[in-house]
Design an enzyme around this catalytic site. Structure first.
Site, PDB file in Angstrom:
ATOM      1  N   LYS A   7     -10.071   0.214  11.468  1.00 15.32           N
ATOM      2  CA  LYS A   7      -8.882   0.214  10.610  1.00 15.32           C
ATOM      3  C   LYS A   7      -9.117   1.126   9.424  1.00 15.32           C
ATOM      4  O   LYS A   7      -9.951   0.838   8.555  1.00 15.32           O
ATOM      5  CB  LYS A   7      -8.632  -1.233  10.126  1.00 15.32           C
ATOM      6  CG  LYS A   7      -7.214  -1.501   9.694  1.00 15.32           C
ATOM      7  CD  LYS A   7      -7.039  -2.987   9.440  1.00 15.32           C
ATOM      8  CE  LYS A   7      -6.467  -3.214   8.056  1.00 15.32           C
ATOM      9  NZ  LYS A   7      -6.532  -4.587   7.598  1.00 15.32           N
TER      10      LYS A   7
ATOM     11  N   ARG B 194      -3.394 -18.020  -2.033  1.00 13.46           N
ATOM     12  CA  ARG B 194      -2.277 -17.731  -2.952  1.00 13.46           C
ATOM     13  C   ARG B 194      -1.100 -18.658  -2.708  1.00 13.46           C
ATOM     14  O   ARG B 194      -0.392 -19.032  -3.631  1.00 13.46           O
ATOM     15  CB  ARG B 194      -1.803 -16.280  -2.764  1.00 13.46           C
ATOM     16  CG  ARG B 194      -2.793 -15.250  -3.251  1.00 13.46           C
ATOM     17  CD  ARG B 194      -2.443 -13.888  -2.768  1.00 13.46           C
ATOM     18  NE  ARG B 194      -2.456 -13.835  -1.294  1.00 13.46           N
ATOM     19  CZ  ARG B 194      -2.326 -12.751  -0.577  1.00 13.46           C
ATOM     20  NH1 ARG B 194      -2.124 -11.600  -1.168  1.00 13.46           N
ATOM     21  NH2 ARG B 194      -2.372 -12.795   0.738  1.00 13.46           N
TER      22      ARG B 194
ATOM     23  N   SER C 291      -3.060  -6.521  -2.025  1.00 12.35           N
ATOM     24  CA  SER C 291      -3.411  -5.095  -1.962  1.00 12.35           C
ATOM     25  C   SER C 291      -2.321  -4.321  -1.239  1.00 12.35           C
ATOM     26  O   SER C 291      -1.983  -3.186  -1.623  1.00 12.35           O
ATOM     27  CB  SER C 291      -4.731  -4.908  -1.217  1.00 12.35           C
ATOM     28  OG  SER C 291      -5.761  -5.586  -1.877  1.00 12.35           O
TER      29      SER C 291
ATOM     30  N   HIS D 164      -7.794 -10.647  -6.983  1.00 11.88           N
ATOM     31  CA  HIS D 164      -9.204 -10.733  -6.593  1.00 11.88           C
ATOM     32  C   HIS D 164     -10.079 -11.006  -7.823  1.00 11.88           C
ATOM     33  O   HIS D 164     -11.005 -11.823  -7.776  1.00 11.88           O
ATOM     34  CB  HIS D 164      -9.685  -9.411  -5.973  1.00 11.88           C
ATOM     35  CG  HIS D 164      -9.026  -9.036  -4.685  1.00 11.88           C
ATOM     36  ND1 HIS D 164      -8.385  -7.827  -4.500  1.00 11.88           N
ATOM     37  CD2 HIS D 164      -8.909  -9.691  -3.501  1.00 11.88           C
ATOM     38  CE1 HIS D 164      -7.918  -7.758  -3.263  1.00 11.88           C
ATOM     39  NE2 HIS D 164      -8.216  -8.883  -2.639  1.00 11.88           N
TER      40      HIS D 164
END
Ligand code: PNS
Length: 157
Positions: free
Chosen positions: A41, A90, A128, A17
């Site tokens: 969530k 990515r 993450s 990030h």
């Protein structure tokens, strides 16, 4: 003046990030890191903790701001007057989801553009969720997150 939003969950923020933040902050006049407050969530970190961690590792960028948002991203762009959404890509596996989001957001609001940053190769596999899993099983995470973030993760487990 171009305002861009870099939205995400940031649970927690990683070097991947930060790579996007550093580069996007050079391209746009104002960069807002938008942390999604997803009530349905529950993450490892609360939104307040995520905002604090991001502040600690981005204080050196004068044109970067950090805000939480809920609801639709496109409504948040309206609220803060952003013309651009920034996302990192990515690998090819990210592309399908990102394209769907970009096209949906474009349909919802035609004058907001999504700009993709290709994540630098050394961070192309960092996520993450991998960081959380590694830490949970006692793996070393110092290559993936800054020291202050690592410390907070270790305190969680
Ligand atoms: O870091 P993430 O989890 O990949 O970020 C995903 C995020 C927050 C950018 C995305 O879920 C989002 O924009 N959520 C807000 C709700 C919304 O606008 N949904 C429609 C997108 S097509």
């Amino acid at each position: 003046m171009t305002t861009a939003i870099y939205p995400g969950s940031f649970d927690p923020i990683t070097y991947g990030h930060l790579d996007v933040i550093e580069r996007a902050a050079k391209v746009f006049d104002r960069l807002i890191i938008g942390v999604l407050n997803n009530y349905s969530k529950k993450g490892l970190f609360s939104v307040e903790e995520r905002l604090e961690m991001i502040k600690e590792v981005t204080f050196q960028y004068p044109n970067v701001e950090i805000m939480a948002f809920d609801g639709l991203l496109i409504d948040f762009t309206d609220k803060v007057g952003a013309q651009v959404i920034v996302r990192g890509i990515r690998a090819v596996s990210d592309f399908e989801y990102e394209l769907m989001m970009a096209q949906t957001n474009k349909r919802l609001k035609d004058n907001v553009e999504t700009v993709f940053f290709a994540t630098s190769a050394e961070y192309s596999y960092v996520s993450s969720s991998t960081v959380r899993e590694l830490a949970y099983f006692g793996g070393e995470i110092d290559q993936f997150v800054p020291p202050s973030v690592r410390q907070r993760i270790l305190e969680k487990y």
